[in-house]
Design a protein around this motif. Sequence first.
Motif, PDB file in Angstrom:
ATOM      1  N   UNK A 134     -25.758 -27.232  16.467  1.00 35.29           N
ATOM      2  CA  UNK A 134     -24.627 -27.587  17.311  1.00 35.29           C
ATOM      3  C   UNK A 134     -23.282 -27.237  16.718  1.00 35.29           C
ATOM      4  N   UNK A 135     -23.219 -26.739  15.477  1.00 36.20           N
ATOM      5  CA  UNK A 135     -21.943 -26.413  14.868  1.00 36.20           C
ATOM      6  C   UNK A 135     -21.558 -24.975  15.179  1.00 36.20           C
ATOM      7  N   UNK A 136     -20.271 -24.748  15.522  1.00 34.04           N
ATOM      8  CA  UNK A 136     -19.812 -23.399  15.830  1.00 34.04           C
ATOM      9  C   UNK A 136     -19.635 -22.619  14.544  1.00 34.04           C
ATOM     10  N   UNK A 137     -20.000 -21.337  14.553  1.00 35.13           N
ATOM     11  CA  UNK A 137     -19.838 -20.488  13.379  1.00 35.13           C
ATOM     12  C   UNK A 137     -18.358 -20.194  13.155  1.00 35.13           C
ATOM     13  N   UNK A 138     -17.968 -19.978  11.881  1.00 28.21           N
ATOM     14  CA  UNK A 138     -16.568 -19.753  11.545  1.00 28.21           C
ATOM     15  C   UNK A 138     -16.105 -18.394  12.051  1.00 28.21           C
ATOM     16  N   UNK A 139     -14.802 -18.326  12.389  1.00 30.79           N
ATOM     17  CA  UNK A 139     -14.174 -17.061  12.766  1.00 30.79           C
ATOM     18  C   UNK A 139     -13.498 -16.484  11.533  1.00 30.79           C
ATOM     19  N   UNK A 140     -13.734 -15.184  11.246  1.00 30.06           N
ATOM     20  CA  UNK A 140     -13.269 -14.579   9.999  1.00 30.06           C
ATOM     21  C   UNK A 140     -12.358 -13.400  10.299  1.00 30.06           C
ATOM     22  N   UNK A 141     -11.255 -13.360   9.546  1.00 27.84           N
ATOM     23  CA  UNK A 141     -10.341 -12.222   9.579  1.00 27.84           C
ATOM     24  C   UNK A 141     -10.282 -11.652   8.171  1.00 27.84           C
ATOM     25  N   UNK A 142     -10.559 -10.339   8.047  1.00 30.78           N
ATOM     26  CA  UNK A 142     -10.465  -9.667   6.761  1.00 30.78           C
ATOM     27  C   UNK A 142      -9.383  -8.599   6.846  1.00 30.78           C
ATOM     28  N   UNK A 143      -8.505  -8.591   5.840  1.00 32.39           N
ATOM     29  CA  UNK A 143      -7.498  -7.532   5.724  1.00 32.39           C
ATOM     30  C   UNK A 143      -7.639  -6.947   4.328  1.00 32.39           C
ATOM     31  N   UNK A 144      -8.084  -5.677   4.263  1.00 33.31           N
ATOM     32  CA  UNK A 144      -8.335  -5.025   2.981  1.00 33.31           C
ATOM     33  C   UNK A 144      -7.431  -3.811   2.858  1.00 33.31           C
ATOM     34  N   UNK A 145      -6.936  -3.577   1.650  1.00 39.37           N
ATOM     35  CA  UNK A 145      -6.040  -2.432   1.447  1.00 39.37           C
ATOM     36  C   UNK A 145      -6.389  -1.722   0.148  1.00 39.37           C
ATOM     37  N   UNK A 168       0.849  -1.188   0.000  1.00 35.77           N
ATOM     38  CA  UNK A 168       0.000   0.000   0.000  1.00 35.77           C
ATOM     39  C   UNK A 168       0.884   1.238   0.000  1.00 35.77           C
ATOM     40  N   UNK A 169       0.633   2.128  -0.938  1.00 32.79           N
ATOM     41  CA  UNK A 169       1.460   3.319  -1.078  1.00 32.79           C
ATOM     42  C   UNK A 169       1.118   4.359   0.002  1.00 32.79           C
ATOM     43  N   UNK A 170       1.958   5.361   0.119  1.00 33.39           N
ATOM     44  CA  UNK A 170       1.756   6.437   1.097  1.00 33.39           C
ATOM     45  C   UNK A 170       0.409   7.102   0.864  1.00 33.39           C
ATOM     46  N   UNK A 171      -0.325   7.308   1.960  1.00 31.06           N
ATOM     47  CA  UNK A 171      -1.645   7.903   1.883  1.00 31.06           C
ATOM     48  C   UNK A 171      -2.757   6.868   1.748  1.00 31.06           C
ATOM     49  N   UNK A 172      -2.380   5.604   1.609  1.00 30.43           N
ATOM     50  CA  UNK A 172      -3.382   4.557   1.470  1.00 30.43           C
ATOM     51  C   UNK A 172      -3.924   4.102   2.817  1.00 30.43           C
ATOM     52  N   UNK A 173      -4.866   3.170   2.791  1.00 28.91           N
ATOM     53  CA  UNK A 173      -5.540   2.698   4.000  1.00 28.91           C
ATOM     54  C   UNK A 173      -5.593   1.177   4.009  1.00 28.91           C
ATOM     55  N   UNK A 174      -5.425   0.631   5.218  1.00 29.60           N
ATOM     56  CA  UNK A 174      -5.557  -0.815   5.430  1.00 29.60           C
ATOM     57  C   UNK A 174      -6.615  -1.017   6.511  1.00 29.60           C
ATOM     58  N   UNK A 175      -7.618  -1.839   6.209  1.00 32.58           N
ATOM     59  CA  UNK A 175      -8.652  -2.162   7.191  1.00 32.58           C
ATOM     60  C   UNK A 175      -8.440  -3.577   7.719  1.00 32.58           C
ATOM     61  N   UNK A 176      -8.583  -3.724   9.032  1.00 28.06           N
ATOM     62  CA  UNK A 176      -8.493  -5.026   9.678  1.00 28.06           C
ATOM     63  C   UNK A 176      -9.835  -5.283  10.357  1.00 28.06           C
ATOM     64  N   UNK A 177     -10.515  -6.366   9.942  1.00 28.60           N
ATOM     65  CA  UNK A 177     -11.839  -6.666  10.470  1.00 28.60           C
ATOM     66  C   UNK A 177     -11.875  -8.108  10.977  1.00 28.60           C
ATOM     67  N   UNK A 178     -12.630  -8.323  12.039  1.00 25.16           N
ATOM     68  CA  UNK A 178     -12.882  -9.677  12.538  1.00 25.16           C
ATOM     69  C   UNK A 178     -14.361  -9.798  12.866  1.00 25.16           C
TER      70      UNK A 178
END
Length: 582
Positions: A501-512, A427-437
């Motif tokens: 009875x099944x556990x829901x999935x855990x999600x990690x999103x990294x967007x740039x 990601x270049x200068x001035x850009x943005x990175x989002x981290x979501x869970x």
Amino acid sequence: MILDITERRRAEQAREEERARLESLFEALPTPVARCEAHASENSSGPEGLQVSDVNAAFEEAFGVDASDARGRDVNEILVPSGKEGEARSLGRRALEEGTLRAEVQRETPEEVRDFRLQASCRRPGDGPPEVYAIYTDITGRKRRERRLSAIFNQTYQFTGLMKPDGTVIEVNDTALQFGDLTREEVTGKPLWETHWAQTGEESKKRLKEAIQRAAEGELVRYERPVRGSEEALDADFSIRPVTDEEGDVTLLIPEARDITELKERERKLREAKEEAEKARREAEEAKEEAESASRAKSAMLANMSHEIRTPLTSVIGFAEAIGEETSEEAPASRFAGLIQKSGKRLLRTLDGVLNLSKLEAGRAGLTLGPVDLEARAREAAKEASAKAEKKGVDVRLETGPARARADEGAAEIIVQNLLSNAIKYTEEGGTVWVRTRQESRTEETRAQRETQETQVQEETQARQEKSSGTEAGTDPGAEAGPKPEPEQTPKSESGQTKDGRAAAAVLEVEDTGIGMEPEEVEAMFEPFRQESEGLSREYEGTGLGLTVAQRAAEQMGGSIEVDTEKGEGSRFVARLPGAEP
């Protein structure tokens, strides 16, 4: 004059009694009988025909003719089908000339033309024309069975025949004759071993004689032997079956041969394929042993690398830090110490990446699955990367929610760090990175899987259409994909666990908002040592192992990593890990 006629009267009385008995027998017989008289022709000495003088009740019933109507008529005119008159008159002459006659004939009845066995006997009284008694036995059922058996016998694809117990050929079917281009006269009356089919060598002929002898003793004999045809010999499954009478004596032998040339050829090919498979299996085992040996050598080498490189490298980094602290910032030594420290840490990261990838590929990573707070790991990774991001001018934003994964603590940390580090790098200068869970419901998980499947189907369909030269322009690439499955609607409880009875999935999103890449290059992105820029003049530093290690770690924990990217528009990485129980 007085004449004694006592003996004559007795003789006449005896003749009358005999005639009465014959008449009673004539009427009582269940078989049709006709009594005929032969009348001479005016132009020749031969008989003009056989005129009916009487018929019994069975005759009337069988042929539908009253005795009164039949008397005085030619028997052939009453019974013989059209076109058979000449044959019938010939039989009549034979009966008169020879005295007796047996023949199989066809005669008309009210329902149909039926088969009969004709038995004729001629009697020549002294005071009248010759008499012929004709007895008709209905054999229609037997003849029909014989014709059916003959059809089966001659139409079967097998070679079939009949032999006497001594091996003399009595009959063969048409299939065998056609195969050898033979006539029945050429083979009947000969021992089977002297026929054309058996001329395949002295040893083969000797074995055939032995087989016939064993069959004549009551044994079913079966073996494989060659059978000679008009052009070439074939391999046959040959058998001789004995037929016995009520006393158990063998009266007939039935030889049969079935062509197994193609079967033998398939067996040969199967045997060769089996040998090839066995050879390939041995080669695979040898390759496996070599691979295991190489793996052991690799493990030993990596263990040595971990010890022999990491230990002195850690010392180099430590001493570089100490030198930097002991010298002033203006001194050249301080700048050199910083470069040594930076390069050492970079080399240490490279070594860690290689070791982690090697362990994951070898299945020796020692992953221990348990509850992991993915949200906390994401926040810690963002905090650790904040200095690097600020220095580069990249804004890191957290949009996290509760996400509990069933994963290995260290592997989950590797995934988070590598995805975030990769996003900041590109990601270049001035850009943005989002981290979501977030904790993903089963419905969302199924929808994501469906979208992935649909994308794969569309890509495969498009590839087939491009490959096919007959595809019409404007065809929908997804037209062949068929109906798309509906997403599974599984309700989720407030705790994030599905009601089944099944556990829901855990999600990690990294967007740039970085440089992104072409979608068709996504698959190569996860190959080891692959980067957007490569070579000595590459723009971005790194080993190209981060994404590879992250993907391998996710897969070994039962998860996955998906990518949505576009050149110049950025990328979005979505890591899904199995959910942990609340």
